[in-house]
Design a protein around this motif. Structure first.
Motif, PDB file in Angstrom:
ATOM      1  N   PRO A  63     -64.182  21.985 -24.590  1.00 15.51           N
ATOM      2  CA  PRO A  63     -63.103  20.558 -23.574  1.00 15.51           C
ATOM      3  C   PRO A  63     -63.722  21.390 -22.512  1.00 15.51           C
ATOM      4  O   PRO A  63     -64.455  21.802 -22.456  1.00 15.51           O
ATOM      5  CB  PRO A  63     -61.798  22.250 -23.919  1.00 15.51           C
ATOM      6  CG  PRO A  63     -62.223  22.938 -24.611  1.00 15.51           C
ATOM      7  CD  PRO A  63     -63.854  23.603 -25.206  1.00 15.51           C
ATOM      8  N   PRO A  64     -63.340  20.565 -21.917  1.00 17.33           N
ATOM      9  CA  PRO A  64     -64.001  20.609 -19.664  1.00 17.33           C
ATOM     10  C   PRO A  64     -63.403  21.686 -19.389  1.00 17.33           C
ATOM     11  O   PRO A  64     -62.203  22.083 -19.985  1.00 17.33           O
ATOM     12  CB  PRO A  64     -63.410  19.372 -19.307  1.00 17.33           C
ATOM     13  CG  PRO A  64     -61.829  18.377 -20.447  1.00 17.33           C
ATOM     14  CD  PRO A  64     -62.289  19.611 -21.728  1.00 17.33           C
ATOM     15  N   TYR A  65     -64.041  22.012 -18.092  1.00 17.95           N
ATOM     16  CA  TYR A  65     -63.080  23.862 -18.060  1.00 17.95           C
ATOM     17  C   TYR A  65     -63.559  23.140 -16.264  1.00 17.95           C
ATOM     18  O   TYR A  65     -64.416  22.775 -15.762  1.00 17.95           O
ATOM     19  CB  TYR A  65     -64.123  24.679 -18.077  1.00 17.95           C
ATOM     20  CG  TYR A  65     -64.588  25.010 -19.696  1.00 17.95           C
ATOM     21  CD1 TYR A  65     -62.613  25.556 -19.953  1.00 17.95           C
ATOM     22  CD2 TYR A  65     -66.072  25.131 -20.149  1.00 17.95           C
ATOM     23  CE1 TYR A  65     -63.105  25.869 -21.319  1.00 17.95           C
ATOM     24  CE2 TYR A  65     -65.630  25.555 -21.897  1.00 17.95           C
ATOM     25  CZ  TYR A  65     -64.512  25.514 -22.138  1.00 17.95           C
ATOM     26  OH  TYR A  65     -64.567  26.391 -23.657  1.00 17.95           O
ATOM     27  N   PHE A  66     -61.831  24.104 -15.723  1.00 20.81           N
ATOM     28  CA  PHE A  66     -62.441  24.450 -14.464  1.00 20.81           C
ATOM     29  C   PHE A  66     -62.850  25.533 -13.402  1.00 20.81           C
ATOM     30  O   PHE A  66     -62.841  26.787 -14.356  1.00 20.81           O
ATOM     31  CB  PHE A  66     -60.520  24.566 -13.943  1.00 20.81           C
ATOM     32  CG  PHE A  66     -59.845  22.965 -14.546  1.00 20.81           C
ATOM     33  CD1 PHE A  66     -59.807  21.927 -12.582  1.00 20.81           C
ATOM     34  CD2 PHE A  66     -58.957  23.002 -15.042  1.00 20.81           C
ATOM     35  CE1 PHE A  66     -59.109  21.060 -13.113  1.00 20.81           C
ATOM     36  CE2 PHE A  66     -58.163  21.763 -15.514  1.00 20.81           C
ATOM     37  CZ  PHE A  66     -58.656  20.610 -13.917  1.00 20.81           C
ATOM     38  N   LEU A  67     -63.459  25.202 -12.826  1.00 16.11           N
ATOM     39  CA  LEU A  67     -64.421  26.162 -12.234  1.00 16.11           C
ATOM     40  C   LEU A  67     -64.444  25.598 -10.785  1.00 16.11           C
ATOM     41  O   LEU A  67     -64.737  24.563 -10.223  1.00 16.11           O
ATOM     42  CB  LEU A  67     -66.134  25.964 -12.364  1.00 16.11           C
ATOM     43  CG  LEU A  67     -66.674  26.317 -14.243  1.00 16.11           C
ATOM     44  CD1 LEU A  67     -67.571  26.405 -14.042  1.00 16.11           C
ATOM     45  CD2 LEU A  67     -66.380  27.848 -14.123  1.00 16.11           C
ATOM     46  N   SER A  68     -65.007  26.629 -10.031  1.00 17.42           N
ATOM     47  CA  SER A  68     -65.363  26.505  -7.988  1.00 17.42           C
ATOM     48  C   SER A  68     -66.587  26.910  -8.042  1.00 17.42           C
ATOM     49  O   SER A  68     -67.435  28.026  -8.801  1.00 17.42           O
ATOM     50  CB  SER A  68     -64.186  28.168  -7.712  1.00 17.42           C
ATOM     51  OG  SER A  68     -62.968  27.596  -7.477  1.00 17.42           O
ATOM     52  N   LEU A  69     -67.137  25.867  -8.127  1.00 15.18           N
ATOM     53  CA  LEU A  69     -69.458  25.823  -8.131  1.00 15.18           C
ATOM     54  C   LEU A  69     -69.322  24.654  -7.225  1.00 15.18           C
ATOM     55  O   LEU A  69     -68.843  23.955  -6.855  1.00 15.18           O
ATOM     56  CB  LEU A  69     -69.462  25.440  -9.534  1.00 15.18           C
ATOM     57  CG  LEU A  69     -69.160  23.953  -9.917  1.00 15.18           C
ATOM     58  CD1 LEU A  69     -70.530  23.616 -10.756  1.00 15.18           C
ATOM     59  CD2 LEU A  69     -68.472  23.206 -10.010  1.00 15.18           C
ATOM     60  N   ALA A  70     -70.276  24.437  -6.406  1.00 14.98           N
ATOM     61  CA  ALA A  70     -71.577  23.907  -6.031  1.00 14.98           C
ATOM     62  C   ALA A  70     -71.851  23.013  -6.897  1.00 14.98           C
ATOM     63  O   ALA A  70     -73.862  23.843  -7.243  1.00 14.98           O
ATOM     64  CB  ALA A  70     -71.684  24.703  -4.415  1.00 14.98           C
ATOM     65  N   MET A  71     -73.065  21.612  -6.678  1.00 14.94           N
ATOM     66  CA  MET A  71     -73.282  20.940  -6.934  1.00 14.94           C
ATOM     67  C   MET A  71     -74.438  20.966  -6.443  1.00 14.94           C
ATOM     68  O   MET A  71     -74.211  20.569  -4.799  1.00 14.94           O
ATOM     69  CB  MET A  71     -72.657  19.616  -7.699  1.00 14.94           C
ATOM     70  CG  MET A  71     -71.341  19.422  -8.537  1.00 14.94           C
ATOM     71  SD  MET A  71     -72.484  20.146 -10.310  1.00 14.94           S
ATOM     72  CE  MET A  71     -72.651  18.321 -10.814  1.00 14.94           C
ATOM     73  N   PRO A  72     -75.747  20.407  -6.957  1.00 12.90           N
ATOM     74  CA  PRO A  72     -76.338  20.582  -5.997  1.00 12.90           C
ATOM     75  C   PRO A  72     -76.721  19.565  -4.598  1.00 12.90           C
ATOM     76  O   PRO A  72     -77.256  20.342  -3.821  1.00 12.90           O
ATOM     77  CB  PRO A  72     -78.129  20.005  -7.034  1.00 12.90           C
ATOM     78  CG  PRO A  72     -77.023  20.241  -8.379  1.00 12.90           C
ATOM     79  CD  PRO A  72     -76.064  20.253  -8.484  1.00 12.90           C
ATOM     80  N   ASP A  73     -76.024  18.893  -4.402  1.00 12.53           N
ATOM     81  CA  ASP A  73     -76.115  18.044  -3.360  1.00 12.53           C
ATOM     82  C   ASP A  73     -74.635  18.765  -2.582  1.00 12.53           C
ATOM     83  O   ASP A  73     -74.210  18.402  -1.573  1.00 12.53           O
ATOM     84  CB  ASP A  73     -75.909  16.651  -3.997  1.00 12.53           C
ATOM     85  CG  ASP A  73     -74.343  16.301  -4.528  1.00 12.53           C
ATOM     86  OD1 ASP A  73     -73.697  17.158  -5.365  1.00 12.53           O
ATOM     87  OD2 ASP A  73     -74.309  14.965  -4.144  1.00 12.53           O
TER      88      ASP A  73
END
Length: 962
Positions: free
Chosen positions: A708-718
Motif C-alpha cells: 500500500p502507499p504510505y503517508f510520510l513527511s519528506l522532502a523530494m530531491p527538488d
C-alpha cells in the motif's frame, strides 16, 4: 363465500398491503433526506426515475399492445381448407378465451420491465441532459470528449432499448398474424397486404435502428481494448470504421427493401435484404479487417500503429490526471558514509514508526475502556499542530460494536436504545513511542474541548432510537466513570423525529418491527438514527460518486467529522486504458499487466477525478459535499443536475482544510497507470523495456497484493522543505526486486480557508537508471530477516533476535516498510513489533530497522539504528525518531558517544526520561489535567527505578506511593 369472491377479497387485501408498504417506504425515505436538508435532491431524482419509468413503460407496452390488436383486427375471414388451416383454427379456438387477458397482461408485464430498465438509467439521462463540451476533441472523429462522456452512453442505451422493443413487437406481431392467417409461409398461399405492411414497417424500423447502431459502434471503437493499445488502431481506422459506415448504409437500404416488399407481398425482397446484410457483415465487417490486420499491419505494426499508440498514451495520462507529473532521474548511491543524511535531516524526524495496520489491537487493549468499544482494524493517519509543529498522529475512533456486548444484555431495548454510540478519538504520535507502547495524546488537552460522542461511524450498522422516551431518566450508555457506566440522553438534531403515531407506524411497517409502536423507549421526543456509516450516508446523498475506501475521522470546530473522498468516474473516455477500481483498491491490480491477468472486469473505469470532498458529522450525521475539482466536466454536470447539492471549495474552513489530504485510492490508480505510462513516447512504450510494477507488500508474504502507499513527511530531491506526502515504490516488471522508481504526491492541502495549497496534488516521480542497482522492498525485507548485523556492544544478530522473539510465548509483527529518497540514495525504515502468542496479546514496538544501499542496522530507536547504519554519525540529531524503550531526547542535546557501555546508555536514557516526565507533569498541572499529571508521575517513578538499577554497582529506588 364463493371461491371467486374470496380470491378477489384476498387480491384486494394484498394490493392494499403492497400500496401501504410502498407508501410507508416512500414516506420514510423522504423523511430521511428531509432530515439532512436534501429532500429537493431526492424528489428531483425520484421524478426523473418516475418519468423514465413511464416513458420506458409506454414505449415498450404501446407498440406491443397496438401490434397485437392490429394483427387481430386485420385478420382474414376464411374457411379452413387444408389440414394446417384446420389445426390453426383449433388453436385459435383454444386461445380465444385468454386472448383479451393476454393482450392486456403481456404488454403490461413487458412495459413494467421496460420501465424499470429505463428508470435504472437515470444517471445516464442526467449526464446527457446536463453534460457540456470540454473543449477537447478526439483525434479520430473530431468530436468533443463530452460527446463520449455524456451523449454516447445515452444514445447507446436508447438504441439498444428500442431494438429490444422492436424485436419483441415483431415477434408478437408475427405470431398473431400467423395464428390468425394473415401471414402464410411461402408456397402455401399469399399473405394479406395488411399483415405484410405491418411486419414490413416493424422490420424497417429495426433495420434503421441497426444502421444507427453501426454508427455508434464505430464511435465506441475509441474505448476498444487491443493487445497493446486502447482505442482505434490502424486496422480500426482503415478497415473497421469504414465498414461500419458501409454496413449502416446497407442497413438503411434494407429498411427500404422491407417497405418495397409490401406491394408484391413476396418474401423475396426481405430475404435478399437480410441475406445481403449478413454477407456484408461477415465479409466486410470481419474478413476484410482480418486481412488488413494480417497482411498490412502485422509486418509493420511499430510504424503503422505508432501514432495510434501515442493517442492511447496521451489520453490515458490525461484521463487519470498524471499529465503534469514531474519526472526526474535519480541515480541512487550504493554506499554509505558518516553524516550522509545531514542535508536531509529535517525529513528524518517525521518518519512514522507507528504502523496503523498493526497497532489496532494495542489501541483496543489499552484504550477501549469497555469490551463493547472497538477500533477499526486499520487505523488512520492524520496531522495536527502540536506546540507549533505539524505532527503526524495515528488516530482511531472508539466506536460501539454490538457484537461485543455481553449476550445476557442483548435485547431489543438495549440494542437499539441503550447501546447507541461510541465515545472519543484516540490519538498517538506517529513518530514516537514510550516503552514500546504508543505515546498517547489527549485531544482535549491538546486541542480543547470537543464533542466526543460518535453516533455515526464505520461500525454503526444498526439503527438506534435516541431521546428520553417515556421516562426522564437517561438510558444511553455513555463514557465510563469511576468503574461505572454513565448515562446520557441525545441532545442533537440528527436523525428523524418519530414522536407521532403515524411515523412510528410507518417505521414499524418499513422495519417490520411492531416495537416501534409498543415500546416505552419510543416517546414524543424520540429520534431514529439509521443509515449511520459515513460512506452509506454520502452514497445515498450522491449515488453517482465512487467513494474512497479509507474514511478517516478528524476534529474540526469542536466536532468529530468523518472525511470521505468522492470520485467521478467513467468508462467512456476515448483512448484511455481501463482499470478495475476494486482491484486497485485491494492491491490486486497495480499495472496494465496485472489488470490483464486479473478476472476483475465488472467495475473497470478509464477516467477518474477526486472531484468531491465530503464530511459526515459523527454526532448529528450532517452530510456536506464540497466541489473540489473545478475542471472536471462530470462533476460540473452533476452540479447542474442538482443545484445546491455541492458547496464550493471557498466554503471549506481553514481548520477542515488542514485535515484534507490526497486520497489513497486515486493515488493507487495513478501509480498503476504510471507503472507503464511513465513512458511517454510510443516507440519506447511498445519496446516495453521500461515497464514497472508495484512490489508486493513484504509484511503480508507472497499473496500477490501490492504494497500500500504510505503517508510520510519528506522532502523530494527538488523540494527544500518536508511535505506531508503519499508515497510508493516501483520495481521492474519481471522477477528482479530492485528499485526502478519512486512516486510521491504532495498530500497537504494547507490551512487557508477556501483555498487548497498551491502544491497540493503535485505528483513527483523518480526514475532509477536501469544500470543502477538499488534493493527494492522485497530484497530489503530479505536482508532484514537474514541480517547478521548486531547493535551497540551486543553480540546478538538481528536474525537471532527475530528468531528468538518469534518462538515460544511471543510473536513478531513486521510493520510498514517506509522508503525515503534521502542521502542521495534510498533509506528504508521498518518498525518491528512483538506480542504475546497467547493470553493478553497486543503488539509493542521493540526495535527499529534501517537499511541503506543493502546495509542493515537496528536499534531500540530510529536514531540509534541510523547511527549504527552510518558508522556512528547518520547526520540526524537526537529526538527525531523516538521508538523502542528510549524516550525521545531534546533536539539540542549533543549526540550520545558511541563507546558507552550498556549500563551507561540505560542510565542516560533514564535521566532523559525523568526530565521528560517531569516536564510533562508540570505542563499537565498548568492545564489542570490531573489524569495526565498522574500518568507523568508514574513515568517519573519508572525512570527513577531504571536509573537506580543502572548506577555503578546496581541499586534500587524506594518511593512513596502517595
Amino acid at each position: 363465500m364463493p371461491r371467486s369472491r374470496l380470491t378477489k377479497v384476498l387480491l384486494a387485501i394484498a394490493a392494499v398491503i403492497v400500496l401501504v408498504t410502498l407508501a410507508a417506504s416512500l414516506w420514510t425515505e423522504s423523511l430521511w433526506f428531509q432530515s439532512l436538508g436534501y429532500s429537493g435532491m431526492w424528489w428531483s431524482r425520484l421524478r426523473t426515475q418516475v418519468f423514465l419509468f413511464v416513458v420506458g413503460g409506454l414505449v415498450t407496452a404501446v407498440p406491443i399492445a397496438v401490434s397485437l390488436w392490429l394483427a387481430h383486427r386485420t385478420r382474414p375471414l376464411s374457411v379452413p381448407m387444408t389440414a394446417g388451416e384446420h389445426a390453426l383454427a383449433q388453436y385459435r379456438s383454444a386461445i380465444e378465451p385468454f386472448r383479451r387477458t393476454t393482450a392486456i397482461a403481456l404488454p403490461s408485464v413487458l412495459g413494467i420491465l421496460g420501465g424499470l430498465a429505463a428508470a435504472a438509467q437515470w444517471q445516464t439521462w442526467k449526464l446527457w441532459r446536463n453534460g457540456s463540451s470540454t473543449g477537447v476533441t478526439d483525434p479520430e472523429f473530431g468530436r468533443d470528449i463530452g460527446y463520449y462522456l455524456f451523449s454516447l452512453p445515452w444514445w447507446s442505451f436508447v438504441v439498444g432499448f428500442l431494438t429490444v422493443v422492436a424485436i419483441a413487437t415483431l415477434l408478437a406481431s408475427l405470431f398473431t398474424h400467423y395464428v390468425y392467417g394473415g401471414i402464410v409461409p411461402p408456397g402455401r398461399g399469399r399473405s394479406t397486404r395488411a399483415a405484410f405492411l405491418h411486419l414490413a414497417i416493424i422490420a424497417a424500423v429495426l433495420a434503421l435502428l441497426r444502421a444507427w447502431s453501426y454508427i455508434l459502434d464505430a464511435h465506441g471503437l475509441t474505448t476498444r481494448e487491443g493487445e497493446v493499445l486502447t482505442g482505434v488502431g490502424y486496422t480500426g481506422a482503415h478497415a473497421i470504421v469504414p465498414t461500419k459506415y458501409i454496413l449502416a448504409v446497407a442497413a438503411a437500404m434494407c429498411a427500404g427493401l422491407f417497405l418495397a416488399s409490401v406491394r408484391s407481398r413476396s418474401w423475396r425482397l426481405p430475404v435478399i435484404a437480410v441475406g445481403t446484410l449478413v454477407v456484408l457483415s461477415v465479409v466486410v465487417g470481419s474478413i476484410y479487417p482480418a486481412l488488413v490486420e494480417t497482411y498490412k499491419v502485422s509486418p509493420s505494426r511499430n510504424s503503422l500503429e505508432e501514432p495510434y499508440l501515442q493517442r492511447n498514451i496521451d489520453a490515458t495520462r490525461d484521463a487519470y490526471g498524471v499529465t503534469d507529473v514531474k519526472t526526474s532521474s535519480y541515480d541512487a548511491v550504493s554506499d554509505v558514509s558518516s553524516g550522509q543524511l545531514r542535508e536531509d535531516a529535517d525529513s528524518i524526524p517525521g518518519i512514522r514508526l507507528l504502523d496503523p495496520a498493526v497497532v489496532s489491537p494495542t489501541y483496543q487493549e489499552l484504550q477501549a475502556q469497555q469490551p463493547y468499544y472497538t477500533f477499526q482494524d486499520d487505523l488512520d493517519v492524520d496531522r495536527y499542530e502540536i506546540d507549533g509543529d505539524m505532527v503526524d498522529v495515528v488516530v482511531g475512533a472508539r466506536e460501539l460494536d454490538l457484537d461485543k456486548v455481553p449476550s445476557d444484555r442483548r435485547d431489543w431495548v438495549n440494542d437499539h436504545t441503550v447501546y447507541t454510540h461510541g465515545y472519543g478519538l484516540v490519538m498517538a504520535r506517529g513518530a514516537q513511542s514510550r516503552g514500546g507502547d504508543p505515546e498517547w495524546l489527549s485531544p482535549t488537552s491538546e486541542f480543547g474541548e470537543y464533542e466526543p460522542r460518535i453516533y455515526f461511524g464505520e461500525e454503526m450498522q444498526h439503527f438506534s432510537i435516541v431521546g428520553q422516551g417515556d421516562t426522564s431518566t437517561p438510558r444511553e450508555v455513555d463514557r465510563p466513570t469511576g468503574g461505572e457506566e454513565s448515562r446520557y440522553t441525545y441532545q442533537g438534531a440528527g436523525g428523524v423525529g418519530i414522536g407521532s403515531l403515524a411515523r412510528q407506524t410507518a417505521y414499524a411497517i418499513t422495519k417490520r418491527d411492531v416495537k416501534f409502536i409498543l415500546s416505552d423507549a419510543v416517546g414524543s421526543d424520540s429520534r431514529l438514527l439509521e443509515h449511520r456509516t459515513p460512506k452509506e450516508r454520502v452514497k445515498r446523498v450522491a449515488p453517482w460518486l465512487t467513494l474512497d475506501d479509507d474514511v478517516y475521522p478528524t476534529i474540526v470546530d469542536g466536532r468529530i467529522q468523518w472525511v470521505v473522498d468522492g470520485y467521478t468516474t467513467s468508462n467512456d473516455y476515448p483512448y484511455s486504458t481501463a482499470f478495475s477500481i476494486s482491484g486497485v483498491q485491494s492491491g490486486q491490480v497495480s499495472s496494465v499487466q496485472t489488470q490483464r491477468s486479473s478476472s476483475l472486469v465488472g467495475d473497470r473505469i478509464n477516467y477518474m477525478r477526486n472531484s468531491v470532498k465530503a464530511t459526515v458529522d459523527a454526532y448529528d450525521g450532517t452530510v456536506r459535499l464540497y466541489k473540489w475539482d473545478e475542471e472536471d466536466p462530470i462533476v460540473d454536470a452533476w452540479d447542474k443536475a442538482f443545484p445546491g447539492l455541492l458547496k464550493s471549495t471557498e466554503s471549506i474552513s481553514g481548520e477542515l482544510m488542514s485535515h484534507l489530504r490526497y486520497p489513497e485510492d486515486i493515488f493507487r490508480m495513478q501509480r498503476a497507470v504510471l507503472a507503464d505510462y511513465h513512458v511517454t513516447a510510443a516507440s519506447d512504450f511498445r519496446a516495453g523495456q521500461d515497464r514497472w510494477r508495484v512490489p508486493e507488500d513484504p509484511s503480508r508474504g507472497d499473496d500477490g497484493v501490492a504494497q500500500p502507499p504510505y503517508f510520510l513527511s519528506l522532502a523530494m530531491p527538488d523540494q527544500r522543505q518536508p511535505v506531508w506526502s503519499l508515497t510508493s515504490t516501483y520495481i521492474p516488471r519481471g522477477t528482479r526486486n530492485v528499485m526502478a522508481g519512486y512516486l510521491s504526491a504532495d498530500g497537504d492541502a494547507g490551512s487557508a480557508a477556501g483555498k487548497p495549497a498551491s502544491g497540493y496534488g503535485q505528483l513527483r516521480l523518480l526514475s532509477v537508471p536501469r544500470d543502477t542497482t538499488v534493493p527494492g522492498v522485497g530484497q530489503v525485507q530479505n536482508n532484514i530477516v537474514s541480517s547478521t548485523s548486531t547493535t551497540g556492544s551486543g553480540t546478538q544478530t538481528l536474525t537471532d533476535y527475530l528468531n528468538n522473539a518469534n518462538r515460544g510465548e511471543s510473536q513478531v509483527h513486521f510493520g510498514n516498510q517506509l522508503a525515503l529518497p534521502v542521502g542521495e540514495g534510498f533509506l528504508h525504515v521498518e518498525p518491528i513489533y512483538i506480542s504475546s502468542a497467547s493470553g493478553t496479546s497486543y503488539p509493542q514496538l521493540r526495535i527499529v530497522v534501517a537499511t541503506f544501499a543493502g546495509r542493515v542496522a537496528w536499534g531500540q530507536s530510529l536514531d540509534g539504528a541510523l547511527d549504527e547504519l552510518f558508522g556512528g554519525d547518520a547526520g540526524v540529531g537526537e529526538g527525531g525518531g523516538g521508538g523502542g524503550d528510549e524516550p525521545p531526547a531534546e533536539p539540542e542535546e549533543p549526540a550520545e558517544p558511541k563507546n558507552l557501555t550498556a549500563d551507561e546508555k540505560k542510565l542516560r536514557a533514564a535521566i532523559s526520561g525523568m526530565e521528560q516526565a517531569y516536564k510533562e507533569g508540570q505542563d499537565a498541572l498548568k492545564k489542570g489535567d490531573f489524569a495526565a499529571y498522574d500518568k507523568a508521575q508514574k513515568e517519573l517513578r519508572k525512570h527513577l527505578e531504571d536509573a537506580a538499577e543502572a548506577q555503578p554497582g546496581g541499586g534500587s529506588a524506594t518511593l512513596d506511593e502517595g
